[in-house]
Design an enzyme around this catalytic site. Structure first.
Site, PDB file in Angstrom:
ATOM      1  N   TYR A   1      71.948 -48.413  35.577  1.00  0.00           N
ATOM      2  CA  TYR A   1      71.220 -49.008  34.454  1.00  0.00           C
ATOM      3  C   TYR A   1      72.218 -49.404  33.370  1.00  0.00           C
ATOM      4  CZ  TYR A   1      67.204 -49.363  31.156  1.00  0.00           C
ATOM      5  OH  TYR A   1      66.239 -49.790  30.273  1.00  0.00           O
ATOM      6  N   CYS A   2      72.222 -50.675  32.971  1.00  0.00           N
ATOM      7  CA  CYS A   2      73.064 -51.181  31.886  1.00  0.00           C
ATOM      8  C   CYS A   2      74.544 -50.902  32.193  1.00  0.00           C
ATOM      9  CB  CYS A   2      72.614 -50.573  30.557  1.00  0.00           C
ATOM     10  SG  CYS A   2      73.340 -51.359  29.104  1.00  0.00           S
ATOM     11  N   ILE A   3      75.265 -50.235  31.290  1.00  0.00           N
ATOM     12  CA  ILE A   3      76.677 -49.951  31.563  1.00  0.00           C
ATOM     13  C   ILE A   3      76.824 -49.029  32.767  1.00  0.00           C
ATOM     14  CG2 ILE A   3      76.841 -47.966  30.001  1.00  0.00           C
ATOM     15  CD1 ILE A   3      79.639 -48.880  29.262  1.00  0.00           C
TER      16      ILE A   3
END
Length: 574
Positions: free
Chosen positions: A312-314
């Site tokens: 998720y994301c980074i």
């Protein structure tokens, strides 16, 4: 008056505790000012008529506005003129902004000033498009900061509230201000949610499970099954370490963690450590090593040689680094990968452009060299100013001018529960990925390998969100396009970075686009060829995942481990 005197003394004492930061993390560097000044001088020398035209237009609008108001007072007509169009700016919803001549005059002049500033900035012939982007952004920040709603004498809502409460709202507003400054060590950071309304593990983040491993950088949580049978292949989720993992488990009714478990999966989720100064030398390669360690643990616990990974994301960006490394090493234990709102191609930086230039990055580098970490409140502040009216000025008005308590809102509570970033990891990410875009270009050097997106050849699915301002879906799509897999899918959910992901089927709120596997063109063409489906993307993704999940086996109960979920790392604040 005694309360005000006491609060004022506390405020002064709290402000004196504010730590000094490198100027580079507080504002753009002098280069931008010099560039804007040179552009203005060039325009003055080459096209003086344009500057004169701007000035005449501005002063003409100002004088016309002043004359209109003078005419009204001369006639004894103390009502503001009827608006030609309805007011669309939610800051000016109070009818007094239109009906009262004083407030209408203030609002109109503010709008005239704002328009003039925007036009002046946009018409400068900056030598660099990035500088132009940054100047426009900074201009809008100044315009938002000086909105009349941000000041008590020009905010009718605040004045009405003070009159109704006989000044009590202003005292409560001062109490809220003092509380925020004291809570954040001298920093003026407005609280977005009631910090006493939630407790992780009690009324949010309550999915049952156990901490089955504890490492320096993470705790690994295995969640308890809710079905008699489960798919043999486990799922391992890597959340971002900028915030806490329980965004995926806020409440039972919108918990992605609970939903995945209810579909018959053995689910593991990483809960990241909130680093202090002792983690200053922790870099991206240490997080990649942590990914591999978590995979080792899942394999050991389940005796399954394969798993499905989610980032998720980074957390997804680092998953792409990990998968590229594994591919070069011949490690094929990941059956499939899913990326939530993940950026891997940073050739376009979107709304983060103002923050990813050398002056700001050098300021962050100096800050982390001094303190060892990039403090969570600095990261939160940066994110907030991408939506300043919603996340800075609006909450500040309600809290400090109106004296209202922050709302009991679980999502905003989570948003304020950020974590620090290790110093070296912060610089690795900003320099190697964001600025140099090495994953797409020359390759990211790590552990003796040169890692590229084209190394990733396993089945993958990416979820982007239509109005995501942190990881715009088109940029996410372009990263997926450059991955080497022949089996890749993309889903675009309606809404933004959080609401688009935390979108349970039961809500029937946001729809999604999917079904087009053609990555040979561009994001717009992909969307035109995709099929829109009302409701959550979760079932669509789970249908894609099923071929990679293995046979059904008896459900696995977590081992005793290190205590119940959500563990101890999630509670850490520094």
């Amino acid at each position: 008056m005694e309360r005000i005197e006491s609060l004022t003394q506390r405020l002064a004492a709290a402000l004196s505790q504010r730590p000094m930061h490198d100027p580079g993390v507080e504002a753009p560097g002098s280069d931008l000012v010099v560039s804007a000044g040179m552009a203005w001088a060039k325009l003055l020398a080459e096209q003086p008529a344009r500057i004169l035209e701007q000035q005449v237009k501005y002063w003409g609008a100002t004088l016309a506005h002043f004359a209109e108001m003078q005419s009204q007072f001369a006639k004894g007509k103390l009502t503001a003129p009827e608006a030609e169009e309805p007011e669309t700016d939610k800051r000016f919803r109070n009818p007094l902004w239109q009906s009262h001549p004083y407030f209408n005059s203030v609002k109109t002049q503010y709008q005239i000033n704002a328009q003039a500033m925007r036009e002046a900035a946009q018409e400068l012939d900056m030598l660099d498009a990035v500088d132009q982007h940054r100047l426009n952004w900074l201009t809008n920040q100044i315009i938002d900061m000086f909105a009349p709603t941000n000041f008590f004498p020009t905010n009718p809502d605040a004045i009405q509230k003070a009159l109704e409460t006989e000044g009590e709202s202003l005292v409560k507003g001062l109490e809220n201000l003092v509380r925020d400054v004291e809570t954040h060590g001298g920093e003026m950071v407005v609280s977005l949610a009631d910090r006493n309304a939630f407790a992780v593990g009690e009324n949010i983040g309550t999915a049952k499970g156990r901490v089955v491993r504890r490492e320096k950088l993470f705790e690994l949580i295995q969640f308890s099954p809710t079905t008699e049978k489960v798919h043999a292949t486990p799922i391992l989720v890597f959340p971002p370490w900028i915030n806490k993992f329980y965004i995926l488990d806020l409440k039972p009714e919108n918990s992605l963690i609970r939903w995945i478990v209810d579909q018959g999966y053995t689910l593991f989720v990483v809960s990241w450590k909130n680093p202090d100064q002792s983690y200053a030398d922790t870099g991206l390669e240490d997080y990649v090593s942590a990914y591999l360690t978590a995979m080792d643990a899942v394999e050991e616990i389940t005796a399954e040689p394969k798993l499905n990974a989610i980032g998720y994301c980074i957390g997804g960006t680092t998953l792409s680094l990990t998968l590229a490394l594994m591919a070069q090493r011949g490690d094929d234990r990941v059956k499939s990968a899913t990326f939530f709102t993940t950026l891997t191609d940073f050739s376009e930086q979107g709304e983060f452009t103002p923050f990813l230039q050398d002056d700001f990055v050098e300021g962050i580098t100096a800050e982390v060299e001094r303190s060892g970490i990039f403090a969570s409140h600095l990261m939160t502040r940066t994110m907030s100013f991408l939506r300043a009216n919603d996340l800075v000025w609006g909450p500040a008005i309600r809290s400090y001018l109106m004296g209202e308590s922050p709302p009991a809102f679980d999502l905003l509570y989570w948003n304020g529960d950020a974590t620090n970033l290790p110093g070296r990891m912060t610089v690795d990410y900003l320099r190697g990925l964001c600025q140099q875009n090495l994953l797409v270009g020359d390759g990211y050097p790590m552990m003796g390998h040169n890692l590229k997106l084209s190394d990733i050849k396993l089945p993958l699915c990416a979820i982007g969100c239509e109005t995501d301002h942190i990881a715009p879906w088109k940029y996410s799509w372009r990263g997926v396009k450059q991955m080497g897999s022949e089996d890749k899918s993309f889903i675009m959910s309606e809404s933004g970075h959080i609401a688009g992901i935390v979108n349970p089927p039961s809500k029937k709120k946001y729809g999604h686009y999917a079904g087009n596997s053609d990555f040979s063109t561009d994001p717009e063409t992909w969307q035109a060829g995709a099929t829109f489906t009302p409701g959550s993307w979760w079932p669509t993704w789970e249908k894609w995942l099923q071929p990679h999940t293995g046979d059904l086996i008896d459900a696995r109960e977590p081992e005793e481990g290190f205590g119940p979920a959500p563990g101890s790392y999630v509670h850490e604040r520094h």
